[in-house]
Design an enzyme around this catalytic site. Sequence first.
Site, PDB file in Angstrom:
ATOM      1  N   ASP A  34       0.852  -1.189   0.000  1.00 57.17           N
ATOM      2  CA  ASP A  34       0.000   0.000   0.000  1.00 57.17           C
ATOM      3  C   ASP A  34       0.887   1.237   0.000  1.00 57.17           C
ATOM      4  O   ASP A  34       1.863   1.316   0.754  1.00 57.17           O
ATOM      5  CB  ASP A  34      -0.893  -0.008   1.243  1.00 57.17           C
ATOM      6  CG  ASP A  34      -1.965   1.061   1.202  1.00 57.17           C
ATOM      7  OD1 ASP A  34      -3.154   0.702   1.206  1.00 57.17           O
ATOM      8  OD2 ASP A  34      -1.622   2.260   1.179  1.00 57.17           O
ATOM      9  N   ILE A  35       0.528   2.198  -0.843  1.00 58.37           N
ATOM     10  CA  ILE A  35       1.352   3.404  -0.978  1.00 58.37           C
ATOM     11  C   ILE A  35       1.438   4.172   0.345  1.00 58.37           C
ATOM     12  O   ILE A  35       2.418   4.874   0.594  1.00 58.37           O
ATOM     13  CB  ILE A  35       0.796   4.274  -2.131  1.00 58.37           C
ATOM     14  CG1 ILE A  35       1.846   5.213  -2.689  1.00 58.37           C
ATOM     15  CG2 ILE A  35      -0.463   5.025  -1.728  1.00 58.37           C
ATOM     16  CD1 ILE A  35       1.450   5.817  -4.037  1.00 58.37           C
ATOM     17  N   ASN A  91     -12.505  -2.911   3.692  1.00 61.01           N
ATOM     18  CA  ASN A  91     -13.528  -1.879   3.768  1.00 61.01           C
ATOM     19  C   ASN A  91     -14.482  -2.054   2.588  1.00 61.01           C
ATOM     20  O   ASN A  91     -14.035  -2.140   1.444  1.00 61.01           O
ATOM     21  CB  ASN A  91     -12.874  -0.495   3.735  1.00 61.01           C
ATOM     22  CG  ASN A  91     -11.900  -0.302   4.882  1.00 61.01           C
ATOM     23  OD1 ASN A  91     -12.077  -0.878   5.948  1.00 61.01           O
ATOM     24  ND2 ASN A  91     -10.864   0.493   4.656  1.00 61.01           N
ATOM     25  N   GLN A  98     -14.175   2.702   2.475  1.00 58.37           N
ATOM     26  CA  GLN A  98     -13.572   2.290   1.206  1.00 58.37           C
ATOM     27  C   GLN A  98     -13.369   3.520   0.323  1.00 58.37           C
ATOM     28  O   GLN A  98     -14.311   4.290   0.099  1.00 58.37           O
ATOM     29  CB  GLN A  98     -14.469   1.265   0.486  1.00 58.37           C
ATOM     30  CG  GLN A  98     -13.809   0.709  -0.777  1.00 58.37           C
ATOM     31  CD  GLN A  98     -14.643  -0.386  -1.452  1.00 58.37           C
ATOM     32  OE1 GLN A  98     -15.772  -0.661  -1.050  1.00 58.37           O
ATOM     33  NE2 GLN A  98     -14.085  -0.993  -2.485  1.00 58.37           N
ATOM     34  N   HIS A 104     -10.381  -4.873  -2.099  1.00 60.95           N
ATOM     35  CA  HIS A 104      -9.017  -5.166  -1.644  1.00 60.95           C
ATOM     36  C   HIS A 104      -9.036  -5.502  -0.159  1.00 60.95           C
ATOM     37  O   HIS A 104      -9.919  -5.067   0.579  1.00 60.95           O
ATOM     38  CB  HIS A 104      -8.090  -3.978  -1.905  1.00 60.95           C
ATOM     39  CG  HIS A 104      -8.638  -2.684  -1.400  1.00 60.95           C
ATOM     40  ND1 HIS A 104      -9.553  -1.935  -2.125  1.00 60.95           N
ATOM     41  CD2 HIS A 104      -8.439  -2.005  -0.255  1.00 60.95           C
ATOM     42  CE1 HIS A 104      -9.880  -0.856  -1.445  1.00 60.95           C
ATOM     43  NE2 HIS A 104      -9.225  -0.880  -0.297  1.00 60.95           N
ATOM     44  N   HIS A 106      -6.701  -5.329   3.275  1.00 64.72           N
ATOM     45  CA  HIS A 106      -5.511  -4.735   3.884  1.00 64.72           C
ATOM     46  C   HIS A 106      -4.877  -5.732   4.849  1.00 64.72           C
ATOM     47  O   HIS A 106      -5.560  -6.282   5.720  1.00 64.72           O
ATOM     48  CB  HIS A 106      -5.876  -3.511   4.731  1.00 64.72           C
ATOM     49  CG  HIS A 106      -6.378  -2.331   3.969  1.00 64.72           C
ATOM     50  ND1 HIS A 106      -5.576  -1.280   3.610  1.00 64.72           N
ATOM     51  CD2 HIS A 106      -7.618  -2.011   3.513  1.00 64.72           C
ATOM     52  CE1 HIS A 106      -6.290  -0.362   2.981  1.00 64.72           C
ATOM     53  NE2 HIS A 106      -7.543  -0.777   2.908  1.00 64.72           N
TER      54      HIS A 106
HETATM   55  P1  5GP Z   1      -9.459   1.838   1.232  1.00 66.74           P
HETATM   56  O1  5GP Z   1      -9.524   3.161   1.936  1.00 66.74           O
HETATM   57  O2  5GP Z   1     -10.272   1.862  -0.047  1.00 66.74           O
HETATM   58  O3  5GP Z   1      -9.794   0.666   2.088  1.00 66.74           O
HETATM   59  O4  5GP Z   1      -7.949   1.642   0.857  1.00 66.74           O
HETATM   60  C1  5GP Z   1      -7.381   2.068  -0.343  1.00 66.74           C
HETATM   61  C2  5GP Z   1      -5.886   2.005  -0.167  1.00 66.74           C
HETATM   62  O5  5GP Z   1      -5.281   2.107  -1.438  1.00 66.74           O
HETATM   63  C3  5GP Z   1      -5.321   3.158   0.683  1.00 66.74           C
HETATM   64  O6  5GP Z   1      -4.708   2.613   1.843  1.00 66.74           O
HETATM   65  C4  5GP Z   1      -4.329   3.837  -0.249  1.00 66.74           C
HETATM   66  O7  5GP Z   1      -3.138   4.217   0.402  1.00 66.74           O
HETATM   67  C5  5GP Z   1      -4.064   2.776  -1.307  1.00 66.74           C
HETATM   68  N1  5GP Z   1      -3.743   3.303  -2.611  1.00 66.74           N
HETATM   69  C6  5GP Z   1      -4.435   4.234  -3.306  1.00 66.74           C
HETATM   70  N2  5GP Z   1      -3.859   4.458  -4.486  1.00 66.74           N
HETATM   71  C7  5GP Z   1      -2.769   3.644  -4.559  1.00 66.74           C
HETATM   72  C8  5GP Z   1      -1.775   3.435  -5.562  1.00 66.74           C
HETATM   73  O8  5GP Z   1      -1.755   4.023  -6.636  1.00 66.74           O
HETATM   74  N3  5GP Z   1      -0.818   2.496  -5.289  1.00 66.74           N
HETATM   75  C9  5GP Z   1      -0.808   1.805  -4.106  1.00 66.74           C
HETATM   76  N4  5GP Z   1       0.184   0.930  -3.942  1.00 66.74           N
HETATM   77  N5  5GP Z   1      -1.725   1.992  -3.146  1.00 66.74           N
HETATM   78  C10 5GP Z   1      -2.704   2.894  -3.376  1.00 66.74           C
END
Ligand code: 5GP
Length: 146
Positions: A34-35, A91, A98, A104, A106
Amino acid sequence: MNKLNDDCIFCKIIKNEIPSIVVYEDDDVKAFLDISQVTPGHTLVIPKTHVQNVFEYSDELGATIFSRIPKIAKAIKSSDKNIKGMNICQNNGKLAYQSVMHSHIHLVPRYTAEDGFSMTWADNTDKYTSEKLQSIADNIKNNLED
Ligand code: 5GP
Ligand code: ZN
């Protein structure tokens, strides 16, 4: 048959149109760092087909994706002796935090109580009778699909 979405950032990661740091990949699943690295080693596991959230999973897709989790979780844990635990969360929906609408999971390795990850759980034990709990469970059971 994998279906991908041209407008989806994680579909672009699957196609290598956007770079990612991959830790595991096979025909059905990709796992990459994750970035945001909530903690070091924070990894996302995604299906290689565009589904928004768990509510769009078939049983078969669920079995495929979730079956990869222990292998990846164990590799993360083995990668650093300071990892003492791991939170695994998915999420589903904006209200549930989300932000990327390609499903995805985590994997967040845990190092200390102050390592950057936290969760808040309300404790409403006192507000639920066993009858109320049974009625909630019955309602869920009545909605199980074959
Ligand atoms: P969510 O909030 O949808 O559960 O998590 C999305 C996750 O995707 C976040 O933790 C965010 O840091 C990660 N993310 C978003 N864009 C990118 C990307 O371009 N590359 C990577 N490696 N992670 C990403
Ligand atoms: Zn996608």
